[in-house]
Scaffold this active site. Structure first.
Site, PDB file in Angstrom:
ATOM      1  N   GLU A 131      25.229  -3.852  28.120  1.00  0.00           N
ATOM      2  CA  GLU A 131      24.766  -2.842  29.057  1.00  0.00           C
ATOM      3  C   GLU A 131      24.890  -3.357  30.488  1.00  0.00           C
ATOM      4  O   GLU A 131      24.946  -4.552  30.735  1.00  0.00           O
ATOM      5  CB  GLU A 131      23.312  -2.470  28.764  1.00  0.00           C
ATOM      6  CG  GLU A 131      23.134  -1.625  27.516  1.00  0.00           C
ATOM      7  CD  GLU A 131      23.561  -0.180  27.728  1.00  0.00           C
ATOM      8  OE1 GLU A 131      22.702   0.719  27.804  1.00  0.00           O
ATOM      9  OE2 GLU A 131      24.786   0.058  27.807  1.00  0.00           O
ATOM     10  N   LYS A 138       0.208   5.717  48.306  1.00  0.00           N
ATOM     11  CA  LYS A 138       1.577   5.283  48.604  1.00  0.00           C
ATOM     12  C   LYS A 138       2.366   5.044  47.314  1.00  0.00           C
ATOM     13  O   LYS A 138       3.556   5.358  47.225  1.00  0.00           O
ATOM     14  CB  LYS A 138       1.528   4.013  49.437  1.00  0.00           C
ATOM     15  CG  LYS A 138       2.773   3.730  50.268  1.00  0.00           C
ATOM     16  CD  LYS A 138       2.520   2.577  51.215  1.00  0.00           C
ATOM     17  CE  LYS A 138       3.717   2.359  52.124  1.00  0.00           C
ATOM     18  NZ  LYS A 138       3.478   1.245  53.074  1.00  0.00           N
ATOM     19  N   ASP A 139       1.706   4.482  46.297  1.00  0.00           N
ATOM     20  CA  ASP A 139       2.349   4.291  45.002  1.00  0.00           C
ATOM     21  C   ASP A 139       2.702   5.624  44.348  1.00  0.00           C
ATOM     22  O   ASP A 139       3.747   5.750  43.697  1.00  0.00           O
ATOM     23  CB  ASP A 139       1.436   3.494  44.065  1.00  0.00           C
ATOM     24  CG  ASP A 139       1.391   2.020  44.426  1.00  0.00           C
ATOM     25  OD1 ASP A 139       2.358   1.544  45.051  1.00  0.00           O
ATOM     26  OD2 ASP A 139       0.405   1.353  44.087  1.00  0.00           O
ATOM     27  N   SER A 165      -1.587 -10.702  47.550  1.00  0.00           N
ATOM     28  CA  SER A 165      -0.223 -10.274  47.843  1.00  0.00           C
ATOM     29  C   SER A 165       0.280 -10.899  49.133  1.00  0.00           C
ATOM     30  O   SER A 165      -0.495 -11.188  50.048  1.00  0.00           O
ATOM     31  CB  SER A 165      -0.152  -8.748  47.966  1.00  0.00           C
ATOM     32  OG  SER A 165      -0.479  -8.124  46.740  1.00  0.00           O
ATOM     33  N   HIS A 179      -3.706 -11.298  41.518  1.00  0.00           N
ATOM     34  CA  HIS A 179      -5.009 -10.941  42.088  1.00  0.00           C
ATOM     35  C   HIS A 179      -5.719 -12.173  42.631  1.00  0.00           C
ATOM     36  O   HIS A 179      -6.431 -12.103  43.647  1.00  0.00           O
ATOM     37  CB  HIS A 179      -5.858 -10.267  41.010  1.00  0.00           C
ATOM     38  CG  HIS A 179      -7.163  -9.747  41.515  1.00  0.00           C
ATOM     39  ND1 HIS A 179      -7.257  -8.617  42.303  1.00  0.00           N
ATOM     40  CD2 HIS A 179      -8.435 -10.203  41.357  1.00  0.00           C
ATOM     41  CE1 HIS A 179      -8.529  -8.395  42.599  1.00  0.00           C
ATOM     42  NE2 HIS A 179      -9.267  -9.344  42.044  1.00  0.00           N
TER      43      HIS A 179
END
Length: 385
Positions: A272, A228-229, A206, A202
């Site tokens: 895994e 959008k998320d 971004s 923040h």
């Protein structure tokens, strides 16, 4: 709206979630961060529920898992959701880190969020490994035996550290007690690191696909990117549901559905799938100490990316050679994952060593060389204009 602005706590949440300014040209590759947050919440919720029915005693651990599956209401769903979310967690994590590498999101001023993300990745691997052991199936027992025994390669204190982790001279009840306590606590540590990661992001803001400053054109987080998320979360939950309800054991090893037996060694001991690339680097080294150092260095070397990338342009959108190099890097990483599950025999041993060499060469040799060369091309191009 006035209330969320006046209250200090609500105002802080508002600045992070609703009114947070974001670049106007973000694509769907930037949605993996929200998917990782969703995975963390799902893991915390299902994990705390499983804890109510799990017994960390060596003679009861496997049976307690079976009890959840057969006798607890919707226990099968909670267990399968927890196990498959771990795999989806790593899918999103690898995609998120790959996007950061491709678009150069680790460069200044986002060095701190990138470094914290690497630490989160390391903590996630440790948490997932300990959770895998708690099932105490055949592969869990031998996986804990092999991975913990790697620490014996450390000079002087190696054997003492292994015995401390095991609580004895082999994997047993004290081992499960230690791993269960740590596996329960570490997701909360992960949650704290995730919040700190979000705060650092923040502050820095971004990045964007073009790698340019986006201060001249930004949009608020809500409703543009929150919607959008939600689209990617819906697609994620749809794919996740297909695995949980129709093929819940696809991503697990079949040997782990047998009770742990220290008298029977599996034909092939593998972790895994999300740990296989690093396991392949471990096995590619000729000695144990070198393998341990290679496996740890393969993660920590991600921290040097802001230093070795000398490009004056962030990201690979306008750099064809960097695009090609990144493609080779991704193919090499996937090949390492395949090599991590095959037997150590020719030609896989030599191929694993070559892939390991290319992995480290990408960070230490190829990326600095290519970025420097592309800087020269851009400089020559600017002189012609």
């Amino acid at each position: 709206m006035a209330l969320r602005k006046k209250n200090n706590t609500l105002n802080m949440a508002n600045s992070y979630v609703l009114d947070s300014p974001q670049p106007a040209n973000l694509n769907y590759f930037w949605n993996f961060g929200s998917l990782l947050a969703l995975c963390l919440v799902m893991q915390l919720a299902t994990g705390m529920t499983l804890t109510m029915h799990y017994s960390s005693h060596a003679s009861l651990a496997f049976d307690s898992v079976e009890h959840m599956m057969r006798d607890v209401n919707f226990g099968w769903f909670i267990r399968y959701a927890h196990a498959n979310t771990a795999s989806f967690f790593f899918m999103c994590m690898y995609a998120h880190m790959g996007r950061n590498i491709y678009y150069g999101s680790y460069k200044t001023p986002r060095v701190l969020p990138w470094s914290m993300g690497v630490m989160i990745f390391l903590l996630l691997m440790m948490t997932a490994f300990m959770g895998y052991v708690l099932v105490f199936g055949q592969m869990s027992l031998w996986g804990a035996t092999v991975i913990c025994n790697l620490l014996s390669a450390m000079p002087w204190l190696g054997d003492d550290i292994v015995q401390f982790l095991w609580g004895g001279f082999s994997v047993g009840n004290p081992t499960l007690q230690r791993f269960f306590a740590l596996h329960y606590l570490m997701p909360f540590v992960l949650a704290v690191f995730a919040l700190l990661h979000l705060m650092a992001l923040h502050t820095a803001g971004s990045s964007n696909p073009l790698g340019m400053t986006s201060n001249v054109d930004k949009l608020s987080m809500h409703p543009y990117y929150s919607f959008k998320d939600l689209i990617t979360m819906f697609a994620f939950l749809l794919m996740f549901s297909l695995f949980v309800f129709f093929s819940p054991n696809t991503l697990g090893h079949p040997d782990n559905y047998m009770p742990a037996n220290p008298m029977v060694t599996p034909a092939s001991i593998v972790p895994e799938w999300y740990l296989l690339p690093f396991y392949a680097m471990l096995r590619a080294m000729p000695d144990k100490l070198g393998g341990v150092m290679a496996m740890v260095a393969a993660i920590l070397i991600l921290l040097v990316l802001p230093l070795v990338d000398r490009s004056i342009i962030r990201g690979s959108a306008f750099k064809p050679i960097s695009k090609l190099l990144f493609g080779f890097f991704m193919c090499n990483f996937l090949l390492l994952g395949v090599l991590g599950q095959v037997h150590i025999e020719p030609p896989f041993m030599v191929l694993g060593q070559m892939c390991t060499l290319f992995y480290f060469s990408y960070f230490l040799v190829l990326l600095p060389m290519v970025s420097t060369m592309e800087n020269m091309f851009f400089y020559m191009g600017s002189l012609r204009k």
